[in-house]
Scaffold this active site. Structure first.
Site, PDB file in Angstrom:
ATOM      1  N   GLU A  80      44.901  29.925  54.905  1.00  0.00           N
ATOM      2  CA  GLU A  80      45.768  29.878  53.866  1.00  0.00           C
ATOM      3  C   GLU A  80      47.276  29.325  54.553  1.00  0.00           C
ATOM      4  O   GLU A  80      48.048  28.560  53.745  1.00  0.00           O
ATOM      5  CB  GLU A  80      46.013  31.123  52.964  1.00  0.00           C
ATOM      6  CG  GLU A  80      46.984  30.934  51.934  1.00  0.00           C
ATOM      7  CD  GLU A  80      46.841  32.275  51.081  1.00  0.00           C
ATOM      8  OE1 GLU A  80      47.885  32.839  50.521  1.00  0.00           O
ATOM      9  OE2 GLU A  80      45.898  32.827  51.191  1.00  0.00           O
ATOM     10  N   ASP A  81      47.718  30.019  55.507  1.00  0.00           N
ATOM     11  CA  ASP A  81      49.068  30.023  56.073  1.00  0.00           C
ATOM     12  C   ASP A  81      49.190  29.083  57.373  1.00  0.00           C
ATOM     13  O   ASP A  81      50.324  28.796  57.680  1.00  0.00           O
ATOM     14  CB  ASP A  81      49.458  31.374  56.279  1.00  0.00           C
ATOM     15  CG  ASP A  81      49.719  32.155  54.941  1.00  0.00           C
ATOM     16  OD1 ASP A  81      49.810  31.366  54.017  1.00  0.00           O
ATOM     17  OD2 ASP A  81      49.668  33.269  55.258  1.00  0.00           O
TER      18      ASP A  81
END
Length: 741
Positions: A80-81
């Protein structure tokens, strides 16, 4: 301050404490990988981002989960990051770890029309992944728990939003999974931000109560312990506790009581080896203290759906203070604290194919919401997840658990959809009751069916409490009453449309209808009407979406019309300027050696981007307030493909006059391989052509090149060509060109 490495070493120590066969090499590799990819990312509290995955892995380790769970917890934010992908994690670690990390990852790359829809799809994805591997939700709850522990560094708006989501979604899921310890902490932390005044008031009163009744609690604990020792109850452990703030808050709110009026503010737990010992201890407690009637619950004989087992009784001590006693075995206590994590199949070494029945409720939950929209999905999820339940019996004695407030309709559909669809009546404890009767704990429910039954009534949708019943009723109407659904749905939709001041002709226009259907997520209006008819969508929500889409369409049309009108005005102004130029008498008179077609006494300037000299093919541009700017025709700024419609009429023909006597400034760029005396050689070559250098700049590059920028005064392009040839003949010179654009 604890360093990142020290936090990780503490995690490893925790893992060694319960799992001597843990794959610490792979766990260390996951930690290093996450640390490298999160890089310089920081948390709101100023700590390196990697501390968050370590804390999440620590919580997972405290649940005593396996190596794959720890690895996935360390990597849970990487997809996600950071720039790493599912494929990267699958290759470096395992497909199973990648699946868990992907299950925890939010759908951040998808655009949704509403926040509710985004929340619904993220939850649906998480629950689907959870139905295949329960570790997904265990790591997600650990992730949310650490975020809530550090929520003080977020903005007040974010605090309330996350606290509300935690209270509505994650705490109920933790409860449903039997993660009591985590559930209480999630609820207390959420209350701290949702109602800080009440939280602080309860926390203050609890501290006062602890100090005032500390001696009382010690005396009760000692009295129970002594009696159990006298009766030779083996390995019995007794300890006291005060209720959690949120539990007190909820009882005060629901029962409208003050804190002093609560019976179970104080509670004691007795842990023993066997079930038989549990009932023996219950007898001892009732012998020592006076039990309060109606305050006894046997969750050993009838466990809660989340596997919770315990005996609960509320008694009154010698000082007149009521308190609760919970009696359970040590195994029950482990399950009650950590639920599904306490006897989880992977940790036990059971094969992946086994044990899925425990999680069948997750798949049923998803199936029940198949036709629900975002708001209905979230509402039904809360009903299915929350703790309030009622236990009833079939005529054969089977126990059925339903949401509190459930009716015979819910009971019938929980047995089988065919029972619900053919139901014509219900008996509770042998007595006929209405379909809207609310079931109570211990009721014996008997459903009367008939083959000639006409099927469920639409009113049942309003009566049914469980999402399972409503879903099965919707499916029946969807399958059996399509034409009726379309007719009823259309009538409801048109009535709601009229209420907001819209007409059918506005939404059925050929240029509007496709966008409307896309917004409501249906292939045709009849499909939308059918969904409204069988209860899959409300007419109000459909009309609200239609109205929002119409507003966007009208806004876009207005902007397009304004742009079209602006372009038309610009074209008209350009034509008028062209006509004005054509009407002027043509005079061939040069300005700075430039003849401007159709204009005289016109200010002329040479563009700096291409610096034309006599002999170059040129073109002019009418500037605003600065006369005519002259460009070389090969200048990128004069390229016809870059001209806008509004400026088309401002490009005009210009030419060099025949009586040029001036010199003109232009520029050269010379790219060379750097060496000594290069500047001297270039200056000499220019001077032999009898050309002045008015400016010279040079810079060198790290890889051994030198780039010269010369500003020269020449009479025409022939003289400039001569200079360029001379320079090009110099040793080490690689390229000579005229800058443009």
């Amino acid at each position: 301050m604890v360093s990142v490495e020290e936090r990780y070493e503490h995690l490893e120590k925790t893992i060694r404490g319960y799992n001597i066969s843990a794959d610490l090499t792979q766990i260390r590799a996951a930690y290093e990988y996450a640390r490298e990819h999160h890089g310089e990312q920081m948390r709101r509290d100023g700590s390196p981002y990697i501390t968050h995955p370590i804390h999440v892995a620590q919580i997972v380790a405290e649940m005593r989960l396996d190596s794959e769970s720890i690895i996935a917890a360390l990597l849970h934010d990487c997809i996600e990051d950071t720039d790493c992908s599912y494929e990267d994690i699958a290759k470096l670690f395992s497909v199973t770890v990648a699946d868990i990390v992907d299950g925890v990852t939010k759908l951040t790359r998808v655009k949704y029309s509403t926040m509710e829809e985004e929340q619904m799809e993220n939850l649906r994805k998480m629950l689907f992944a959870m139905s295949r591997d329960i570790r997904v939700i265990l790591i997600k709850i650990a992730d949310r728990l650490h975020n809530m522990r550090t929520m003080e560094y977020q903005t007040p708006a974010k605090q309330k939003k996350k606290a509300f989501e935690t209270m509505e979604i994650y705490a109920p899921i933790a409860h449903r999974l039997g993660l009591a310890k985590m559930k209480w902490e999630l609820e207390d932390l959420s209350l701290k931000y949702l109602d800080p005044v009440a939280y602080d008031d309860i926390a203050r009163k609890l501290e006062i109560a602890k100090s005032e009744h500390g001696q009382f609690m010690s005396a009760v604990q000692e009295e129970i312990t002594t009696r159990l020792q006298e009766l030779n109850v083996p390995h019995a452990t007794v300890y006291g506790r005060v209720k959690h703030p949120y539990s007190i808050y909820r009882k005060m709110y629901l029962q409208e009581k003050t804190m002093e009026e609560l019976y179970d503010l104080f509670a004691f737990r007795a842990l023993v080896d066997t079930v038989q010992d549990c009932y023996n201890v219950l007898g001892v407690i009732h012998d020592i203290y006076k039990p309060i009637l109606g305050r006894f619950k046997d969750y050993i004989a009838t466990p809660k759906p989340n596997m919770y087992q315990s005996l609960h009784t509320t008694v009154i001590g010698e000082e007149g203070i009521p308190f609760e006693v919970q009696i359970r075995t040590y195994d029950m206590h482990a399950i009650n604290e950590y639920g599904v994590a306490a006897h989880w199949k992977y940790k036990q070494g059971i094969k992946r194919e086994g044990g899925e029945a425990d999680y069948e409720w997750i798949r049923r939950l998803l199936e029940n919401q198949e036709d629900a929209d975002a708001e209905e999905f979230i509402h039904s999820l809360k009903v299915d997840m929350f703790a309030d339940e009622v236990f009833v019996f079939t005529p054969r004695g089977d126990v059925i658990n339903l949401p509190a407030g459930a009716t015979p309709i819910d009971f019938a559909y929980s047995i089988h959809s065919a029972i619900g669809n053919t139901m014509v009546g219900a008996k509770i404890n042998g007595r006929m009751v209405g379909f809207d009767y609310q079931l109570h704990n211990g009721d014996v429910v008997e459903i009367n069916t008939s083959k000639s039954a006409h099927g469920p009534s639409r009113d049942w949708m309003k009566i049914a409490k469980s999402s399972e019943a409503r879903s099965k009723i919707r499916q029946w109407f969807k399958r059996e009453r399509r034409e009726e659904n379309i007719a009823q749905g259309r009538a409801s939709f048109e009535a709601e449309l009229k209420h907001v001041g819209l007409t059918m002709s506005q939404i059925t226009a050929s240029d509007v209808l496709p966008s409307i259907l896309k917004r409501v997520s249906f292939q045709s209006l009849d499909e939308m009407y059918a969904a409204i008819g069988y209860g899959g969508l409300t007419a109000l929500k459909a009309v609200n979406r239609v109205r929002d889409e119409l507003l966007q369409i009208n806004r876009a049309a207005a902007m397009a019309k304004a742009a079209e009108e602006a372009a038309a005005r610009a074209a008209q102004e350009a034509r008028a300027a062209q006509e004005a130029r054509s009407a002027l008498p043509r005079k061939v008179k040069s300005e700075k050696g430039i003849v401007v077609e159709g204009l005289s006494n016109c200010l002329v300037k040479f563009s700096k981007c291409c610096a034309p000299v006599p002999g170059d093919e040129i073109i002019g541009f009418i500037t605003r307030g600065y006369g005519v700017s002259v460009h070389r025709k090969d200048c990128p700024n004069a390229d016809p493909r870059r001209r806008t419609p509004a400026d088309q009429g401002r490009w005009i023909k210009v030419s060099w006059s025949d009586d040029i006597r001036d010199s003109y400034t232009t520029g050269l760029e010379v790219v060379c391989k750097d060496r000594t005396n290069l500047l001297v050689d270039i200056s000499t070559a220019v001077s032999t052509c009898k050309v002045n250098i008015s400016n010279l700049n040079v810079h060198t590059t790290a890889d051994g090149f030198a780039i010269f920028h010369l500003t020269l005064s020449v009479t025409d392009s022939r003289q400039l060509d001569q200079v360029m040839r001379k320079i090009h003949q110099i040793s080490s010179v690689m390229k000579v060109n005229r800058p443009a654009g």
